[in-house]
Design an enzyme around this catalytic site. Structure first.
Site, mmCIF file in Angstrom:
data_model
loop_
_atom_site.group_PDB
_atom_site.id
_atom_site.type_symbol
_atom_site.label_atom_id
_atom_site.label_comp_id
_atom_site.label_asym_id
_atom_site.label_seq_id
_atom_site.Cartn_x
_atom_site.Cartn_y
_atom_site.Cartn_z
ATOM 1 N N ASP A 1 77.971 8.558 30.327
ATOM 2 C CA ASP A 1 77.102 9.700 30.632
ATOM 3 C C ASP A 1 77.381 10.928 29.755
ATOM 4 O O ASP A 1 76.454 11.586 29.289
ATOM 5 C CB ASP A 1 77.258 10.114 32.103
ATOM 6 N N LYS B 1 79.062 5.518 41.413
ATOM 7 C CA LYS B 1 79.872 5.827 40.219
ATOM 8 C C LYS B 1 81.322 6.220 40.542
ATOM 9 O O LYS B 1 82.227 5.896 39.791
ATOM 10 C CB LYS B 1 79.223 6.966 39.434
#
Ligand code: ATR
Length: 277
Positions: A103, A47
């Site tokens: 997220d 990420k």
């Protein structure tokens, strides 16, 4: 959950899992781009690395400093960048990768749905100050919580988050200790609870559970961590991180397909695959 959602919406798409070493991430994204993938999800440890690899960053990836979703976009004949699904009839020569982050929205949507909690004005005890903890703290601040109590094994990391909150969200009070009185929410972002013999992520002597405390654990496997068990025994409302997984996925689904995610279908598929029922 994505394959169940594609099926429910009659889309001839497939979601597949691939393993790539971090040193090959650039090549993996490039491979997906030239093979005409619509998009990708990335997980740990990719990420952060992807921030420097993708061709463009959506504001969500810039704000959260991480990419968990990539959408491939093609240059249309009039020069605009469009998601590939809109260019199927006229395949573009030039394709770029755009990084998003779903997220943080996933957490806020799950708190709203699973704990029925509106975050504005709330007092929150946040356990953990790693990557997930930092994102959670910043998301809670953008949602307008009034006070954040940051507790972490390594104090310096909690201090860094406190400094960031004080600088960017001066109206949010951020403290580095257990609260002296009740909170509305206890949120676990540490990895404590993944293993059966893990200690609780909070010191019960310093901060005992009360029925008025809602407790959210980002961990979803096991379905009920020792933290959630203790909170439930004390009479509090609880939820695990499955909803966060669901909602970050639903948001990614919408980024790729442009369609509203069928949440119930996706939730059922997740539960079946993760818990077997
Ligand atoms: P993530 O990206 O999932 O947040 P991370 O950045 O490695 O992963 O963060 C893990 C979190 O769990 C941190 O808050 C970590 O505490 P430290 O900052 O002190 O490392 C916490 N954690 C992990 N193992 C722990 C343990 N045995 N006791 C207490 N906290 C622990």
């Amino acid at each position: 959950m994505h394959n169940a959602a594609f099926a429910a919406l009659g889309l001839n798409w497939r979601y597949l899992a691939f393993e790539a070493r971090p040193e090959n991430l650039r090549a993996a994204i490039e491979g997906a781009r030239v093979m005409g993938f619509m998009g990708l999800n990335l997980t740990v440890p990719h990420k952060l690395l992807a921030l420097d690899i993708v061709d463009a960053l959506d504001v969500s990836a810039k704000v959260w400093g991480a990419v968990n979703t990539i959408r491939f976009e093609g240059r249309s004949t009039n020069g605009d960048w469009l998601p590939l699904r809109l260019l199927e009839k006229d395949p573009p020569v030039e394709i770029r990768s755009v990084g998003f982050n779903t997220d943080a929205d996933g957490l806020a949507n799950s708190l709203r749905e699973d704990l029925k909690m509106e975050l504005r004005g709330k007092r929150v005890l946040l356990l953990g100050a790693g990557g997930a903890g930092r994102s959670a703290a910043l998301k809670l601040a953008t949602e307008g919580v009034s006070e954040l109590f940051l507790v972490n094994r390594t104090l310096s990391k909690a201090l860094e988050i406190q400094t960031e909150i004080q600088k960017n969200f001066p109206s949010v009070r951020a403290e580095l200790d257990y609260p002296k009185s009740d909170v509305d929410l206890i949120l676990n972002s540490t990895s404590l609870g993944l293993k059966p013999d893990d200690a609780l992520p909070l010191d019960e002597k310093a901060f005992p559970f009360r029925p008025t405390h809602a407790v959210y654990d980002m961990i979803y496997r096991p379905a009920e961590t020792a933290l959630l068990k203790a909170a439930k025994a004390a009479g509090g409302k609880t939820a695990n991180g499955l909803g966060m997984l669901l909602h970050q996925g639903a948001k990614a689904f919408e980024i790729w397909t442009g369609k509203t995610a069928p949440l119930d279908v996706m939730r059922r598929a997740l539960e079946e695959n993760i818990y077997g029922h």
